[in-house]
Design an enzyme around this catalytic site. Structure first.
Site, PDB file in Angstrom:
ATOM      1  N   GLY A  65      -5.207  -9.136   3.289  1.00 18.77           N
ATOM      2  CA  GLY A  65      -5.878  -8.142   2.434  1.00 18.77           C
ATOM      3  C   GLY A  65      -5.225  -7.897   1.106  1.00 18.77           C
ATOM      4  O   GLY A  65      -5.140  -6.759   0.639  1.00 18.77           O
ATOM      5  N   HIS A  70       5.899  -0.452  -2.574  1.00 18.75           N
ATOM      6  CA  HIS A  70       5.471   0.295  -3.760  1.00 18.75           C
ATOM      7  C   HIS A  70       5.483   1.800  -3.551  1.00 18.75           C
ATOM      8  O   HIS A  70       4.858   2.524  -4.322  1.00 18.75           O
ATOM      9  CB  HIS A  70       4.063  -0.171  -4.183  1.00 18.75           C
ATOM     10  CG  HIS A  70       4.062  -1.572  -4.718  1.00 18.75           C
ATOM     11  ND1 HIS A  70       2.952  -2.383  -4.689  1.00 18.75           N
ATOM     12  CD2 HIS A  70       5.051  -2.327  -5.249  1.00 18.75           C
ATOM     13  CE1 HIS A  70       3.256  -3.557  -5.218  1.00 18.75           C
ATOM     14  NE2 HIS A  70       4.530  -3.559  -5.557  1.00 18.75           N
ATOM     15  N   ASN A 100       0.826  -1.209   0.000  1.00 20.11           N
ATOM     16  CA  ASN A 100       0.000   0.000   0.000  1.00 20.11           C
ATOM     17  C   ASN A 100       0.862   1.261   0.000  1.00 20.11           C
ATOM     18  O   ASN A 100       1.965   1.267   0.544  1.00 20.11           O
ATOM     19  CB  ASN A 100      -0.925   0.008   1.232  1.00 20.11           C
ATOM     20  CG  ASN A 100      -1.852  -1.185   1.247  1.00 20.11           C
ATOM     21  OD1 ASN A 100      -2.089  -1.803   0.200  1.00 20.11           O
ATOM     22  ND2 ASN A 100      -2.351  -1.542   2.415  1.00 20.11           N
TER      23      ASN A 100
HETATM   24  C1  BV8 Z   1       7.595  -4.817 -12.866  1.00 22.63           C
HETATM   25  C2  BV8 Z   1       1.471   1.377  -6.481  1.00 22.63           C
HETATM   26  C3  BV8 Z   1       9.419  -4.940 -14.351  1.00 22.63           C
HETATM   27  C4  BV8 Z   1       0.852   2.376  -7.415  1.00 22.63           C
HETATM   28  C5  BV8 Z   1       1.075  -0.818  -7.478  1.00 22.63           C
HETATM   29  C6  BV8 Z   1       2.149 -10.840 -16.495  1.00 22.63           C
HETATM   30  C7  BV8 Z   1       2.466 -11.761 -15.523  1.00 22.63           C
HETATM   31  C8  BV8 Z   1       3.164 -11.394 -14.373  1.00 22.63           C
HETATM   32  C9  BV8 Z   1       3.532 -10.073 -14.201  1.00 22.63           C
HETATM   33  C10 BV8 Z   1       3.203  -9.163 -15.157  1.00 22.63           C
HETATM   34  C11 BV8 Z   1       2.522  -9.527 -16.306  1.00 22.63           C
HETATM   35  N1  BV8 Z   1       2.346  -8.401 -17.049  1.00 22.63           N
HETATM   36  C12 BV8 Z   1       2.897  -7.349 -16.410  1.00 22.63           C
HETATM   37  C13 BV8 Z   1       3.432  -7.815 -15.280  1.00 22.63           C
HETATM   38  C14 BV8 Z   1       4.170  -7.062 -14.290  1.00 22.63           C
HETATM   39  C15 BV8 Z   1       3.234  -6.285 -13.384  1.00 22.63           C
HETATM   40  C16 BV8 Z   1       2.141  -7.157 -12.820  1.00 22.63           C
HETATM   41  O1  BV8 Z   1       2.354  -7.901 -11.880  1.00 22.63           O
HETATM   42  N2  BV8 Z   1       0.938  -7.071 -13.415  1.00 22.63           N
HETATM   43  C17 BV8 Z   1      -0.154  -7.872 -12.928  1.00 22.63           C
HETATM   44  C18 BV8 Z   1      -1.434  -7.044 -12.953  1.00 22.63           C
HETATM   45  C19 BV8 Z   1      -0.273  -9.126 -13.770  1.00 22.63           C
HETATM   46  N3  BV8 Z   1       4.084  -5.826 -12.324  1.00 22.63           N
HETATM   47  C20 BV8 Z   1       4.757  -4.677 -12.491  1.00 22.63           C
HETATM   48  O2  BV8 Z   1       4.632  -3.957 -13.450  1.00 22.63           O
HETATM   49  C21 BV8 Z   1       5.755  -4.362 -11.399  1.00 22.63           C
HETATM   50  N4  BV8 Z   1       6.988  -3.992 -12.026  1.00 22.63           N
HETATM   51  O3  BV8 Z   1       7.262  -5.938 -13.075  1.00 22.63           O
HETATM   52  O4  BV8 Z   1       8.613  -4.186 -13.484  1.00 22.63           O
HETATM   53  C22 BV8 Z   1      10.705  -4.274 -14.278  1.00 22.63           C
HETATM   54  C23 BV8 Z   1      11.719  -4.850 -13.513  1.00 22.63           C
HETATM   55  C24 BV8 Z   1      12.933  -4.222 -13.467  1.00 22.63           C
HETATM   56  C25 BV8 Z   1      13.129  -3.005 -14.127  1.00 22.63           C
HETATM   57  C26 BV8 Z   1      12.100  -2.422 -14.872  1.00 22.63           C
HETATM   58  C27 BV8 Z   1      10.875  -3.052 -14.936  1.00 22.63           C
HETATM   59  C28 BV8 Z   1       5.293  -3.174 -10.564  1.00 22.63           C
HETATM   60  C29 BV8 Z   1       4.005  -3.506  -9.855  1.00 22.63           C
HETATM   61  C30 BV8 Z   1       3.652  -2.394  -8.865  1.00 22.63           C
HETATM   62  C31 BV8 Z   1       2.469  -1.620  -9.355  1.00 22.63           C
HETATM   63  N5  BV8 Z   1       2.052  -0.643  -8.327  1.00 22.63           N
HETATM   64  N6  BV8 Z   1       0.769   0.094  -6.534  1.00 22.63           N
HETATM   65  C32 BV8 Z   1      -0.503   2.831  -6.948  1.00 22.63           C
HETATM   66  O5  BV8 Z   1      -1.052   2.290  -5.971  1.00 22.63           O
HETATM   67  O6  BV8 Z   1      -1.020   3.779  -7.587  1.00 22.63           O
HETATM   68  S1  BV8 Z   1       0.224  -2.274  -7.544  1.00 22.63           S
HETATM   69  C33 BV8 Z   1      -1.205  -2.206  -6.600  1.00 22.63           C
HETATM   70  O7  BV8 Z   1      -2.034  -3.294  -6.968  1.00 22.63           O
HETATM   71  C34 BV8 Z   1      -1.001  -2.475  -5.123  1.00 22.63           C
HETATM   72  O8  BV8 Z   1       0.128  -1.837  -4.632  1.00 22.63           O
HETATM   73  C35 BV8 Z   1      -0.906  -3.966  -5.009  1.00 22.63           C
HETATM   74  O9  BV8 Z   1       0.408  -4.413  -5.145  1.00 22.63           O
HETATM   75  C36 BV8 Z   1      -1.614  -4.443  -6.241  1.00 22.63           C
HETATM   76  C37 BV8 Z   1      -2.776  -5.348  -5.956  1.00 22.63           C
HETATM   77  O10 BV8 Z   1      -3.555  -4.764  -5.034  1.00 22.63           O
HETATM   78  P1  BV8 Z   1      -3.960  -5.483  -3.653  1.00 22.63           P
HETATM   79  O11 BV8 Z   1      -3.235  -4.758  -2.594  1.00 22.63           O
HETATM   80  O12 BV8 Z   1      -3.819  -6.956  -3.652  1.00 22.63           O
HETATM   81  O13 BV8 Z   1      -5.462  -5.073  -3.670  1.00 22.63           O
HETATM   82  P2  BV8 Z   1      -6.624  -5.778  -4.464  1.00 22.63           P
HETATM   83  O14 BV8 Z   1      -7.689  -4.746  -4.583  1.00 22.63           O
HETATM   84  O15 BV8 Z   1      -6.135  -6.491  -5.678  1.00 22.63           O
HETATM   85  O16 BV8 Z   1      -7.087  -6.913  -3.423  1.00 22.63           O
HETATM   86  C38 BV8 Z   1      -7.579  -6.524  -2.159  1.00 22.63           C
HETATM   87  C39 BV8 Z   1      -7.829  -7.806  -1.386  1.00 22.63           C
HETATM   88  O17 BV8 Z   1      -8.244  -7.450  -0.065  1.00 22.63           O
HETATM   89  C40 BV8 Z   1      -8.917  -8.666  -1.977  1.00 22.63           C
HETATM   90  O18 BV8 Z   1      -8.464  -9.996  -2.044  1.00 22.63           O
HETATM   91  C41 BV8 Z   1     -10.086  -8.535  -0.967  1.00 22.63           C
HETATM   92  O19 BV8 Z   1     -10.809  -9.745  -0.859  1.00 22.63           O
HETATM   93  C42 BV8 Z   1      -9.348  -8.257   0.303  1.00 22.63           C
HETATM   94  N7  BV8 Z   1     -10.079  -7.471   1.302  1.00 22.63           N
HETATM   95  C43 BV8 Z   1     -11.008  -6.507   1.085  1.00 22.63           C
HETATM   96  N8  BV8 Z   1     -11.410  -6.004   2.277  1.00 22.63           N
HETATM   97  C44 BV8 Z   1     -10.709  -6.676   3.251  1.00 22.63           C
HETATM   98  C45 BV8 Z   1      -9.871  -7.610   2.624  1.00 22.63           C
HETATM   99  N9  BV8 Z   1      -9.050  -8.425   3.315  1.00 22.63           N
HETATM  100  C46 BV8 Z   1      -9.068  -8.335   4.667  1.00 22.63           C
HETATM  101  N10 BV8 Z   1      -9.850  -7.452   5.345  1.00 22.63           N
HETATM  102  C47 BV8 Z   1     -10.675  -6.626   4.675  1.00 22.63           C
HETATM  103  N11 BV8 Z   1     -11.448  -5.754   5.364  1.00 22.63           N
END
Ligand code: BV8
Ligand code: ZN
Length: 268
Positions: free
Chosen positions: A208, A137, A120
């Site tokens: 989460g 991040h 986060n």
């Molecule tokens: C990189 C900051 C290379 C910004 C964020 C294909 C396959 C694998 C990887 C990739 C691919 N294509 C592209 C990629 C790489 C990509 C990636 O992983 N994409 C995904 C979508 C497939 N990754 C990147 O680009 C990373 N960099 O790979 O660079 C590189 C390397 C070297 C040099 C140059 C380049 C960078 C990724 C970082 C992106 N930035 N955040 C901003 O916030 O504005 S990501 C952002 O989304 C978050 O930080 C977090 O990491 C991510 C997912 O969010 P979550 O936190 O999990 O939240 P979400 O809503 O998804 O889920 C919430 C959960 O909480 C749910 O499960 C829900 O049930 C639960 N919940 C709800 N309420 C509660 C609860 N749980 C408990 N209690 C509650 N009350």
């Protein structure tokens, strides 16, 4: 490394998840807590997943939270971050954040190793009082130059984007939030610490997060591969659920304070 024996449950009644988790905490030497947007949901901050249906339905976070999105329309990206920043500035840590402060204090006072690694950018763990925090991040309250990376202490919420876009005092490049965008690498030093902690902890809380975004999403799996006990707290199941010793289908703001109460009341 075998996941540590946590001692048996002597009572005949099936042990509650709260007591079972508290027992794991007591038995552990090194605890890693990994959080995602879900820990802040009860503070009123939309998660990425809800965001698809919520106010973020208009935007696609993966497009806006990217260098391409910023290069294409810096005004729109900065306006989106300003909207998030104002929401976060008006939000408070919830009982889940506070329980993790208590967990850190319990661990440090009982000689256990503890780290909180968060995906986060909302700064709520630090606002709650956690100190052993790694913000993988980045942090929405910080700005940096998109060209030369020079940090800026300008506060985006005091800047009128309709007047002009904030610029670097050194190279006049555009300023952007000091966060990691999709397609950007994570700070190497933080990533090295995170890998090392995940590989060496004996208890890993995954709280989460949908564990979909790499490379952060690999941390829980590395920990399990190295023999750590995995406790996942999430109302939904995720890829981690099938490798977890415990999946707690509850809200973090409900379960964590109950677990802390069980630890502090010496019930285990
Ligand atoms: C990189 C900051 C290379 C910004 C964020 C294909 C396959 C694998 C990887 C990739 C691919 N294509 C592209 C990629 C790489 C990509 C990636 O992983 N994409 C995904 C979508 C497939 N990754 C990147 O680009 C990373 N960099 O790979 O660079 C590189 C390397 C070297 C040099 C140059 C380049 C960078 C990724 C970082 C992106 N930035 N955040 C901003 O916030 O504005 S990501 C952002 O989304 C978050 O930080 C977090 O990491 C991510 C997912 O969010 P979550 O936190 O999990 O939240 P979400 O809503 O998804 O889920 C919430 C959960 O909480 C749910 O499960 C829900 O049930 C639960 N919940 C709800 N309420 C509660 C609860 N749980 C408990 N209690 C509650 N009350
Ligand atoms: Zn600059």
């Amino acid at each position: 490394m075998e996941s540590k024996d946590t001692g048996t449950n002597t009572s005949k009644r099936p042990e509650s998840q709260t007591l079972k988790a508290a027992r794991y905490v007591k038995a552990a030497d090194s605890i890693l807590v990994f959080t995602g947007a879900g820990i802040s949901a009860e503070s009123g901050i939309p998660t990425f997943r809800e965001a698809q249906s919520g106010l973020w339905a208009i935007y696609n976070p993966q497009e806006l939270a990217s260098p391409e999105g910023f290069d294409q329309d810096p005004y729109q990206v900065l306006s989106w971050y300003l909207w998030r920043l104002k929401l976060i500035q008006n939000s408070e840590p919830n009982p889940g954040h506070h329980a993790l402060v208590a967990l850190e204090e319990y661990c440090l006072s009982s000689g256990k190793d503890f780290i909180l690694i968060t995906q986060n950018i909302d700064g709520l763990h630090i606002k709650a009082g956690s100190s052993q925090v790694l913000e993988l991040h980045g942090n929405i309250f910080r700005l940096r130059c998109h060209s030369c990376s020079l940090p800026s202490n300008l506060n985006l919420s005091n800047h009128d984007l309709d007047q002009n876009l904030p610029r670097c005092t050194s190279c006049s490049g555009l300023l952007r939030p000091d966060v990691v965008w999709f397609g950007e690498g994570l700070p190497e030093e933080n990533l090295d610490i995170a890998w090392e902690k995940a590989a060496s902890c004996d208890l890993f809380f995954c709280i989460g997060t949908s564990t979909l975004v790499q490379p952060a999403a690999s941390l829980p799996f590395l920990a399990v591969d190295k023999g750590a006990t995995m406790i996942e707290i999430n109302p939904e199941t995720t890829p981690v659920s099938k490798v977890a010793q415990m999946h707690v289908p509850n809200l973090s703001g409900k379960f964590l304070p109950e677990m802390i109460k069980a630890i502090e009341s010496q019930q285990v």
